[in-house]
Design a protein around this motif. Sequence first.
Motif, PDB file in Angstrom:
ATOM      1  N   PHE A  73      17.924   0.537  -7.249  1.00 48.75           N
ATOM      2  CA  PHE A  73      16.903  -0.423  -6.807  1.00 48.75           C
ATOM      3  C   PHE A  73      17.596  -1.548  -6.043  1.00 48.75           C
ATOM      4  CE2 PHE A  73      14.342  -4.229  -7.226  1.00 48.75           C
ATOM      5  CZ  PHE A  73      13.021  -3.790  -7.142  1.00 48.75           C
ATOM      6  N   VAL A  74      17.163  -1.778  -4.808  1.00 47.87           N
ATOM      7  CA  VAL A  74      17.681  -2.894  -4.017  1.00 47.87           C
ATOM      8  C   VAL A  74      16.522  -3.850  -3.744  1.00 47.87           C
ATOM      9  CG1 VAL A  74      18.587  -3.602  -1.774  1.00 47.87           C
ATOM     10  CG2 VAL A  74      19.575  -1.637  -2.937  1.00 47.87           C
ATOM     11  N   GLY A  75      16.648  -5.074  -4.203  1.00 46.29           N
ATOM     12  CA  GLY A  75      15.635  -6.094  -3.955  1.00 46.29           C
ATOM     13  C   GLY A  75      16.146  -7.114  -2.952  1.00 46.29           C
ATOM     14  N   ILE A  76      15.315  -7.449  -1.944  1.00 41.32           N
ATOM     15  CA  ILE A  76      15.679  -8.456  -0.938  1.00 41.32           C
ATOM     16  C   ILE A  76      14.635  -9.566  -1.014  1.00 41.32           C
ATOM     17  CG2 ILE A  76      16.432  -8.810   1.432  1.00 41.32           C
ATOM     18  CD1 ILE A  76      16.038  -5.781   1.853  1.00 41.32           C
ATOM     19  N   TYR A  77      15.069 -10.785  -1.353  1.00 39.22           N
ATOM     20  CA  TYR A  77      14.128 -11.872  -1.557  1.00 39.22           C
ATOM     21  C   TYR A  77      14.461 -13.048  -0.632  1.00 39.22           C
ATOM     22  CZ  TYR A  77      13.284  -9.125  -5.777  1.00 39.22           C
ATOM     23  OH  TYR A  77      13.008  -8.107  -6.648  1.00 39.22           O
ATOM     24  N   GLY A  78      13.436 -13.588  -0.022  1.00 33.31           N
ATOM     25  CA  GLY A  78      13.610 -14.728   0.888  1.00 33.31           C
ATOM     26  C   GLY A  78      12.822 -15.930   0.445  1.00 33.31           C
ATOM     27  N   ASP A  79      11.790 -16.314   1.258  1.00 34.44           N
ATOM     28  CA  ASP A  79      10.964 -17.474   0.933  1.00 34.44           C
ATOM     29  C   ASP A  79       9.714 -17.096   0.148  1.00 34.44           C
ATOM     30  OD1 ASP A  79      11.546 -19.057   4.163  1.00 34.44           O
ATOM     31  OD2 ASP A  79      12.717 -19.069   2.321  1.00 34.44           O
TER      32      ASP A  79
END
Length: 878
Positions: A73-79
């Motif tokens: 699982f790869v999670g990419i979080y920004g604003d």
Amino acid sequence: MVTSGQQHPVIRTPDQRIRVFVSSTLRELAEERDAVRSAIERLRLAPVMFELGARPHPPRDLYRSYLAQSDVFVGIYGDSYGWVAPDENVSGLEDEYNLAPRGMPKLIYVKDTDTRDDRLKDLISRIQADDTAAYLHFHSAQDLEDQVAGDLAMLLAERFDESKAPVTSEPDSRPNLVGRVPVPYTTTIGREDDIDAVRTLLSRGSDRVVSLIGPGGIGKSRLAIESALACADLFPDGVYFALLEGVLEPGLLLPTIAYYLGIRDNGETALEERIALALEDRHVLIVLDNFEQIVDAAPVLVRLYTVAPTATFLVTSRIVLRIRGERVYEVPPLTTPAADRPASLDRTTRTAAVSLFVDRARAIDPHFDVTPANANDLADICRRLEGLPLAIELAAAKVRILSPAGIASRLEQSLPLLTAAVRDLPERHRTMRATIDWSVSLLPDAQRALLEDLGVFATRFTLEAVEALGAGRSWDGEALDALASLVDASLVQQAELGGRRVFSLLAIVREYAVGRLKERGDADEVRRAHADHYRALVARIAPDLGGPGQAEAVARLGLELPNLRAAVRHLVYTDRLDDAGDFAWSLLIYWWISGFFAEVRVWMLELLEKQHERPITPHTRAIAWFFALWGEMWQRPSEQVVAGLGECVRLFTESGDEDAAAMALAARATARVQFSPLDADKAESELQQAVVTLRERGNTWAEAITEVSLGRISWVRGAADDARAHFDRATAVAEAGSDLFTTSVAGNLRARLNFQLGRIEEAEREFVHTLLVSVGLHYEEGVAYGLEGVCAVAAAHGEAWRAAALAVAAGEIRRRIGIFDVEAFTVHTPYLEILRGRDPQSVAAGEAAGAELTVAEAVQLALSEEEFQAVADRLQAW
């Protein structure tokens, strides 16, 4: 990285490519998503991006199934925390994280920013406390790509180390990948008693064929899948699942069973004999799904279980097969509420039909349940649909736009009218057909037209193929959105195959779609478009079959095989007979490498039968006769076969195709030798003539294969030097053209001859080389030859245990895929027998060990550590 301290599972997926699920908001992080995709693909892994499902109301079961099939699982979080749908408590972003299995490695990447949503901050804080997740920061998309690539590489290295468990005595009896039982994407409900009943029938061992009988949509295929999974312990030598949905000709039953068993049909031996050899003394279960289309072929099963008495068949069909040894199990509908009774509010007393409706409705609305307000409507829906699982799923999918009361009302209005129009069908068939009709009637025109056109595809298809089909159709330009809507409506299914997103229709939905196409008078037009798309696809791929792109071309065509079959069928059906012949001929190398000659023969015989109605060119007639005579040449050689191939030479020559004429000439020479060894001189002359022509024409693949034939003739005649010269030329030509298949075939024969001549070290180098080449091509026959070659060398060096283990491991491969060998070319057995006399205990111990080796373990035993590492990744898919 991950610091939970737990034992991590060895990563395994259905297609053995590591799958990386990527979770993020879509628009805000579009550039970062592209960067992560690039990083994943750099490592030859499969990104699972869920682009199609990322809509305002994504079906929760769908991305749950994607997560279930993923490894990382790869999670990419920004604003942004992401949008929270009505009646939902969390965004899709958090929901995906929540649904990720606890044991799945999680790599979380947080973009440096000062404007993050509060709810996203809370989620990130929770992730920081999760001991199964690694938490990292990044600044830019490029920075992210490098981090992800490096972290995934390190994670895989860790998993590789963990996977080096001691070899156990448990054999790897998993079937060929293509024949594995599919994993259901949704929960199976209400079939516990049926699964137990089927298991009881299969465990008795007295019923050779267990047939699950019932109308379309009643859940026969799902019951077969669940029963097969539940009975794996009863069949220690494997459970195979053969989908017959796209098989319309009874003559294709044996080739299809062979395909799913992993048996390559090169025409040299009768296919039934190969299957019998592969199944001999093996306790296997073979599931044959959708048999009703070829029920006339049912007696073939009697012949198979007669020669393979330890094999059992589990069949799904709408009609009884009526053969000796068949045990019929009538698949019942799901239980529904008693007349005039509402659906139960208590889950423990709820009927199976209502439970199924609620489960599928929750994929759209997680809070959906039986309430006092809808209990009567749900009961009415399930009774009206007679407990048919597919009908109930189609109705539940309408929760997106209708309330239960609205669904019940529309069913009440529509079903009586629709069933009245199809009175020639049995009752539950009418109900299922009417339910599909009703479900489709609620679609916009473009989506309805697309669904009907999709009926032309076989089993599975890609978005690219759908878009190609759309040129000039009413839904042209709307394929992506319309397809997504059909997925939401449960009329189209989607999955991952070989790292690609593929779509499919259930058999009864495809049958409905084809029926509507015919009613509209559009069937032939759509068939033409389908055939033209796959002709263009083959035209792009086929040139690589004889050269550097051979392995990739074979793999790509394998993924497209059901539609290649359908394309040939469409071409023959629509009387494009010359196009059908050209299509089949352009794939000659593929049919040869993959072993599909029996299938092609069926189509070509059908083509020849139609030539009386529609003339064909001499070139097409030559192609059809060539394929029709190929198996006869090996199995039943005669003067007529020699003469028939001679006619092919004449027709190809008159058509101006010198290439094809030379290949037909080589085939005639082979038939001549098979029929009468006294014709060896003439056969050798014809082969030499063919080689000259093929060399002049630049057809290196056919030239090398023909040189192999010359070498075999010389070897049998005792001319070892001539044989070696031919094998030398064949290998040189094949290697110069990066033709892995012929390199393996010619190299193995040359190595055997060198071994026989006492050139042990030279033979060993070539055995190892051809073994590596065969693994790269996923050519199991070549792997068996290579293992036997290394066995011969080990035996010559006195390594009794290793030689015996390799011999048995190779024999197991041979038996499983049904291949024989010509005694004249076998070199390992005499030396092994010498060792048996000198050191019987070591040989016996080696044979016992060899029977337990997987293919990968056998290859590892044959190679040095450095050599094995070069192909270790390839062997993960075996």
